[in-house]
Enzyme design. Structure first.
Site, PDB file in Angstrom:
ATOM      1  N   SER A   1      27.247  25.156  45.028  1.00 57.68           N
ATOM      2  CA  SER A   1      27.988  24.135  45.797  1.00 57.68           C
ATOM      3  C   SER A   1      27.221  22.818  45.691  1.00 57.68           C
ATOM      4  CB  SER A   1      28.049  24.569  47.268  1.00 57.68           C
ATOM      5  OG  SER A   1      28.453  23.517  48.108  1.00 57.68           O
TER       6      SER A   1
ATOM      7  N   TYR B   1      24.556  27.490  55.688  1.00 59.97           N
ATOM      8  CA  TYR B   1      25.350  27.527  54.453  1.00 59.97           C
ATOM      9  C   TYR B   1      24.585  26.835  53.314  1.00 59.97           C
ATOM     10  CZ  TYR B   1      29.251  26.729  51.237  1.00 59.97           C
ATOM     11  OH  TYR B   1      30.055  26.680  50.123  1.00 59.97           O
TER      12      TYR B   1
ATOM     13  N   LYS C   1      23.141  28.334  49.649  1.00 56.61           N
ATOM     14  CA  LYS C   1      23.522  27.831  48.313  1.00 56.61           C
ATOM     15  C   LYS C   1      22.291  27.336  47.529  1.00 56.61           C
ATOM     16  CE  LYS C   1      27.863  28.887  48.568  1.00 56.61           C
ATOM     17  NZ  LYS C   1      28.437  29.935  47.715  1.00 56.61           N
TER      18      LYS C   1
HETATM   19  N1  LIG Z   1      36.109  25.155  49.019  1.00 51.27           N
HETATM   20  C1  LIG Z   1      35.111  24.349  48.710  1.00 51.27           C
HETATM   21  O1  LIG Z   1      35.196  23.122  48.870  1.00 51.27           O
HETATM   22  C2  LIG Z   1      33.826  24.913  48.123  1.00 51.27           C
HETATM   23  C3  LIG Z   1      32.856  23.997  47.751  1.00 51.27           C
HETATM   24  C4  LIG Z   1      31.676  24.462  47.191  1.00 51.27           C
HETATM   25  C5  LIG Z   1      31.477  25.812  47.001  1.00 51.27           C
HETATM   26  N2  LIG Z   1      32.429  26.684  47.377  1.00 51.27           N
HETATM   27  C6  LIG Z   1      32.141  28.105  47.161  1.00 51.27           C
HETATM   28  O2  LIG Z   1      33.142  28.676  46.332  1.00 51.27           O
HETATM   29  C7  LIG Z   1      33.364  30.047  46.692  1.00 51.27           C
HETATM   30  C8  LIG Z   1      34.837  30.242  47.015  1.00 51.27           C
HETATM   31  O3  LIG Z   1      35.185  29.375  48.091  1.00 51.27           O
HETATM   32  P1  LIG Z   1      36.675  29.222  48.657  1.00 51.27           P
HETATM   33  O4  LIG Z   1      36.789  27.824  49.117  1.00 51.27           O
HETATM   34  O5  LIG Z   1      37.644  29.778  47.705  1.00 51.27           O
HETATM   35  O6  LIG Z   1      36.565  30.169  49.950  1.00 51.27           O
HETATM   36  P2  LIG Z   1      37.729  30.989  50.680  1.00 51.27           P
HETATM   37  O7  LIG Z   1      37.210  31.283  52.046  1.00 51.27           O
HETATM   38  O8  LIG Z   1      39.014  30.282  50.539  1.00 51.27           O
HETATM   39  O9  LIG Z   1      37.799  32.336  49.830  1.00 51.27           O
HETATM   40  C9  LIG Z   1      36.687  33.225  49.790  1.00 51.27           C
HETATM   41  C10 LIG Z   1      37.162  34.635  49.476  1.00 51.27           C
HETATM   42  O10 LIG Z   1      36.008  35.486  49.559  1.00 51.27           O
HETATM   43  C11 LIG Z   1      36.381  36.671  50.262  1.00 51.27           C
HETATM   44  N3  LIG Z   1      35.195  37.287  50.886  1.00 51.27           N
HETATM   45  C12 LIG Z   1      34.523  36.875  51.982  1.00 51.27           C
HETATM   46  N4  LIG Z   1      33.530  37.730  52.264  1.00 51.27           N
HETATM   47  C13 LIG Z   1      33.573  38.703  51.318  1.00 51.27           C
HETATM   48  C14 LIG Z   1      32.799  39.878  51.082  1.00 51.27           C
HETATM   49  N5  LIG Z   1      31.790  40.220  51.881  1.00 51.27           N
HETATM   50  N6  LIG Z   1      33.112  40.627  50.004  1.00 51.27           N
HETATM   51  C15 LIG Z   1      34.145  40.303  49.204  1.00 51.27           C
HETATM   52  N7  LIG Z   1      34.921  39.213  49.395  1.00 51.27           N
HETATM   53  C16 LIG Z   1      34.636  38.426  50.440  1.00 51.27           C
HETATM   54  C17 LIG Z   1      37.397  36.210  51.297  1.00 51.27           C
HETATM   55  O11 LIG Z   1      38.187  37.276  51.788  1.00 51.27           O
HETATM   56  C18 LIG Z   1      38.190  35.164  50.511  1.00 51.27           C
HETATM   57  O12 LIG Z   1      39.293  35.731  49.839  1.00 51.27           O
HETATM   58  C19 LIG Z   1      32.431  30.322  47.871  1.00 51.27           C
HETATM   59  O13 LIG Z   1      31.249  30.923  47.416  1.00 51.27           O
HETATM   60  C20 LIG Z   1      32.138  28.935  48.421  1.00 51.27           C
HETATM   61  O14 LIG Z   1      30.923  28.892  49.108  1.00 51.27           O
HETATM   62  C21 LIG Z   1      33.614  26.269  47.934  1.00 51.27           C
HETATM   63  C1  LIG Z   2      32.141  24.015  51.288  1.00 46.72           C
HETATM   64  C2  LIG Z   2      31.141  23.405  50.421  1.00 46.72           C
HETATM   65  O1  LIG Z   2      30.394  24.067  49.765  1.00 46.72           O
HETATM   66  C3  LIG Z   2      31.026  21.939  50.348  1.00 46.72           C
HETATM   67  C4  LIG Z   2      30.157  21.420  51.419  1.00 46.72           C
HETATM   68  O2  LIG Z   2      32.273  21.342  50.359  1.00 46.72           O
END
Ligand SMILES: NC(=O)c1ccc[n+]([C@@H]2O[C@H](COP(=O)([O-])OP(=O)(O)OC[C@H]3O[C@@H](n4cnc5c(N)ncnc54)[C@H](O)[C@@H]3O)[C@@H](O)[C@H]2O)c1
Ligand SMILES: CC(=O)[C@H](C)O
Length: 260
Positions: A142, A155, A159
């Site tokens: 992230s 969080y 990361k």
């Molecule tokens: N959305 C953002 O802006 C963003 C930014 C940076 C990084 N990320 C990272 O990208 C990844 C996906 O994020 P997202 O926004 O799609 O999140 P989200 O919450 O929309 O989806 C995450 C998925 O992971 C599943 N999950 C949660 N715990 C679990 C477990 N113990 N075992 C198996 N599955 C599990 C959930 O059920 C969900 O379907 C994450 O690692 C998040 O930290 C997201």
């Molecule tokens: C959810 C995430 O990792 C960033 C901060 O947008």
């Protein structure tokens, strides 16, 4: 099912970024295994993907359990005969001031975001070594793995830890021709940001619903928040042979937010 196709596992792919990544890899020609802890959403996604003609199977498990990560790989190899790419995408968030971080929050986030990534990496790497093939492991980091954000302390720490494990796994596994990299999204409109926004608004009486998301995304230089397909584009590259000379990197895809 085409046994010539490459095979990819994408954790946490019932929705959000994982689902977009799975769909992109299916369109790239992969046989895909969608994994999630949310079984209802997982089965819906599997059905939708099957209707689109993708070679897909689903596996419900919890990434924070080492044994379940091993079972996920075993199941994949039983169904598709091999593994080529493992994507540690599943992750969870928490929003609190630093002084309110407690044991439950630390345990939950480290268990899923960090322990889950380590167990997934180990299970995939052992399979690649057994197969005597090259392999790719791709982790969800992230912007918060490069910069630590207020209210997102735990969080951000998870990361940063994912970035660290990405580097060390890349160094130790390179001799087996296993590449380990990470993608670092910025601000994407998924369920995760819906939750972060809701929680941030609760802590600040000057914020209305949607304001925290707006505040974060208004700093993006390319002028728009991130779409899941922006992330899938980078992961598709990291899963392809075009990235064979890249390892140990945690690559930002954030529209111009964090500069490293
Ligand atoms: N959305 C953002 O802006 C963003 C930014 C940076 C990084 N990320 C990272 O990208 C990844 C996906 O994020 P997202 O926004 O799609 O999140 P989200 O919450 O929309 O989806 C995450 C998925 O992971 C599943 N999950 C949660 N715990 C679990 C477990 N113990 N075992 C198996 N599955 C599990 C959930 O059920 C969900 O379907 C994450 O690692 C998040 O930290 C997201
Ligand atoms: C959810 C995430 O990792 C960033 C901060 O947008």
């Amino acid at each position: 099912m085409n046994s010539e196709n490459k095979v990819a596992i994408i954790t946490g792919s019932a929705g959000g970024l994982g689902k977009a990544i799975a769909e992109r890899l299916a369109n790239d020609g992969f046989n895909i295994v969608v994994q999630d802890i949310n079984n209802d959403l997982l089965l819906e996604t599997e059905k939708e993907f099957k209707e689109k003609g993708y070679n897909v199977i689903s596996f419900k498990s919890d990434v924070s359990k080492q044994k379940e990560q091993e079972e996920l790989v075993k199941f994949t190899v039983k169904e598709f005969n091999k593994l080529d790419v493992f994507i540690n995408n599943a992750g969870v968030d928490a929003v609190t001031p630093f002084l309110e971080i407690d044991e439950n929050q630390l345990n939950k986030l480290f268990n899923i975001n960090v322990f889950g990534t380590v167990y997934g990496t180990q299970a995939a790497a052992k399979q690649f070594i057994k197969q005597n093939t090259k392999g790719k492991i791709i982790n969800a980091c992230s912007i918060a793995g490069h910069e630590s954000y207020e209210m997102l302390g735990t969080y951000s720490a998870t990361k940063h830890s994912v970035r660290s494990f990405t580097q060390v796994a890349a160094k130790e596994l390179a001799k087996y021709k296993i590449n380990v990299n990470a993608y670092c999204p910025g601000v994407a409109k998924t369920k995760m940001w819906e939750r972060i926004d809701e929680e941030m608004v609760k802590y600040d009486e000057n914020l209305n619903p949607g304001d925290a998301f707006e505040k974060f995304s208004s700093a993006i230089k390319l002028g728009r928040y991130q779409e899941p397909k922006d992330v899938a584009n980078l992961v598709s590259f990291l899963a392809s042979e075009d990235s064979d000379y890249i390892t140990g990197q945690s690559i930002l895809t954030d529209g111009g937010l964090v500069y490293r």
